[in-house]
Design a protein around this motif. Sequence first.
Motif, short mmCIF file in Angstrom:
data_model
loop_
_atom_site.label_atom_id
_atom_site.label_comp_id
_atom_site.label_asym_id
_atom_site.label_seq_id
_atom_site.Cartn_x
_atom_site.Cartn_y
_atom_site.Cartn_z
N VAL A 1 0.84 -1.21 0.00
CA VAL A 1 0.00 0.00 0.00
C VAL A 1 0.87 1.25 0.00
O VAL A 1 0.59 2.22 -0.72
CB VAL A 1 -0.95 0.00 1.22
N LEU A 2 1.94 1.24 0.78
CA LEU A 2 2.84 2.39 0.82
C LEU A 2 3.51 2.63 -0.53
O LEU A 2 3.66 3.77 -0.98
CB LEU A 2 3.92 2.19 1.91
N GLN A 3 3.89 1.54 -1.18
CA GLN A 3 4.54 1.66 -2.49
C GLN A 3 3.57 2.23 -3.53
O GLN A 3 3.93 3.12 -4.32
CB GLN A 3 5.06 0.30 -2.94
N LYS A 4 2.35 1.76 -3.52
CA LYS A 4 1.36 2.21 -4.51
C LYS A 4 0.96 3.67 -4.27
O LYS A 4 0.78 4.42 -5.24
CB LYS A 4 0.13 1.30 -4.46
N THR A 5 0.81 4.06 -3.02
CA THR A 5 0.42 5.45 -2.75
C THR A 5 1.60 6.41 -2.98
O THR A 5 1.39 7.59 -3.25
CB THR A 5 -0.10 5.62 -1.31
N ALA A 6 2.83 5.90 -2.85
CA ALA A 6 4.00 6.75 -3.10
C ALA A 6 4.12 7.12 -4.57
O ALA A 6 4.68 8.15 -4.92
CB ALA A 6 5.27 6.03 -2.64
N GLN B 1 0.02 12.65 1.31
CA GLN B 1 -0.29 12.84 2.73
C GLN B 1 -0.78 11.56 3.40
O GLN B 1 -0.34 11.24 4.51
CB GLN B 1 -1.33 13.96 2.92
N VAL B 2 -1.64 10.80 2.75
CA VAL B 2 -2.10 9.55 3.35
C VAL B 2 -0.97 8.54 3.40
O VAL B 2 -0.89 7.72 4.32
CB VAL B 2 -3.34 8.99 2.60
N ASN B 3 -0.06 8.60 2.44
CA ASN B 3 1.13 7.74 2.47
C ASN B 3 1.96 8.03 3.70
O ASN B 3 2.40 7.12 4.42
CB ASN B 3 1.94 7.95 1.19
N ARG C 1 -10.12 3.92 3.39
CA ARG C 1 -10.38 4.03 1.95
C ARG C 1 -9.15 3.59 1.15
O ARG C 1 -9.27 2.91 0.13
CB ARG C 1 -10.76 5.48 1.62
N THR C 2 -7.97 3.96 1.62
CA THR C 2 -6.73 3.63 0.92
C THR C 2 -6.46 2.13 0.94
O THR C 2 -6.10 1.54 -0.09
CB THR C 2 -5.55 4.38 1.57
N PHE C 3 -6.63 1.50 2.09
CA PHE C 3 -6.39 0.05 2.17
C PHE C 3 -7.45 -0.73 1.38
O PHE C 3 -7.16 -1.78 0.82
CB PHE C 3 -6.36 -0.41 3.63
N LYS C 4 -8.67 -0.21 1.34
CA LYS C 4 -9.71 -0.86 0.56
C LYS C 4 -9.39 -0.79 -0.93
O LYS C 4 -9.56 -1.77 -1.68
CB LYS C 4 -11.07 -0.19 0.83
#
Length: 315
Positions: free
Chosen positions: A152-157, A164-166, A245-248
């Motif tokens: 999730v961190l890689q995809k949001t980065a 910000q959510v990352n 929402r991000t993890f979903k």
Amino acid sequence: MNASISTITTSKSTVINELSQMSNLFKTECYTENIKELAFQFIHYSAIIEDMSPDTISTRVTRLRQFVGFCDRFHKTNITELSIRWLDFYFYEYRKNHAASTTNAAKRVLKAFFKWCRERMNLDCINPNLVKSRKNAKPRPRYIQHRIIQSVLQKTAESGYERQVNMLIDFAYDTGLRISELCRTSYNDIDGLNLYVKGKGSKERTVFLTERLKCKLEEFVTDYNRFYGPLFRLNDKTARVWMQRTFKEYANIHMTPHQLRHSFAVRLLISGCDLITIQKLLGHSDISTVQIYLQIKDELAESQFYKAMKNAQGY
């Protein structure tokens, strides 16, 4: 005195302010045996004198309102009229509509209330030591696997608008902060690799930042000009929604921010960190609170054994 428990809001966001404005009613504690008025004074004492968190105060207001309402139904107004048998009857009825964990929470509040009445107000009322909670098996902590969080961190980065959510997720996972602590954290709370946290019950503790997180945070603070005020400028509810929402979206799982706190503890435990250190980093006053993580370690014993044997050297 006209104030009673029914005049207090249960809103976490306003309950402390309302009680602060009522402080003129309590230059000294007023002697009374009226249950409603005592409940009000106890809440005021918890919030203003003991400086408990809005969450704790809101819970105490809710539990005491339920108890006072029950007493009203049976025309009980004086605390000295109540007996331990009356309290047993109350919880017998209470359990019909509430889970065991909720009933135990209500017992803890009333135990504290009767203790305060006896010790602070010198009233001859129910002995708080007779209020016993039913022991429940502690649930297995729900955590998120490290590989999922990293994915999730890689995809949001990779997405600029989700920076910000990352940072929010990374910070939560690397520090183990509660969501409320996370939203209150400011750049001024950081000194080198030390982060000073004011947690539950206004208890202060120090947690530590990795060099990697500190460098990432410095870039974030500079780019978003977050040198003053909260780092994320989000309330608890918004931060929770953003994370869920991000993890979903990127992992197709339903999560709660508290699971990142569990994940932080599990990662430390598996890496060989002792329970006392984990207890201090999480801000728990009792070592038994973190012993639930031993359940996770037992479940992972087999995989950890083979991993260790694979890397073991001869002697």
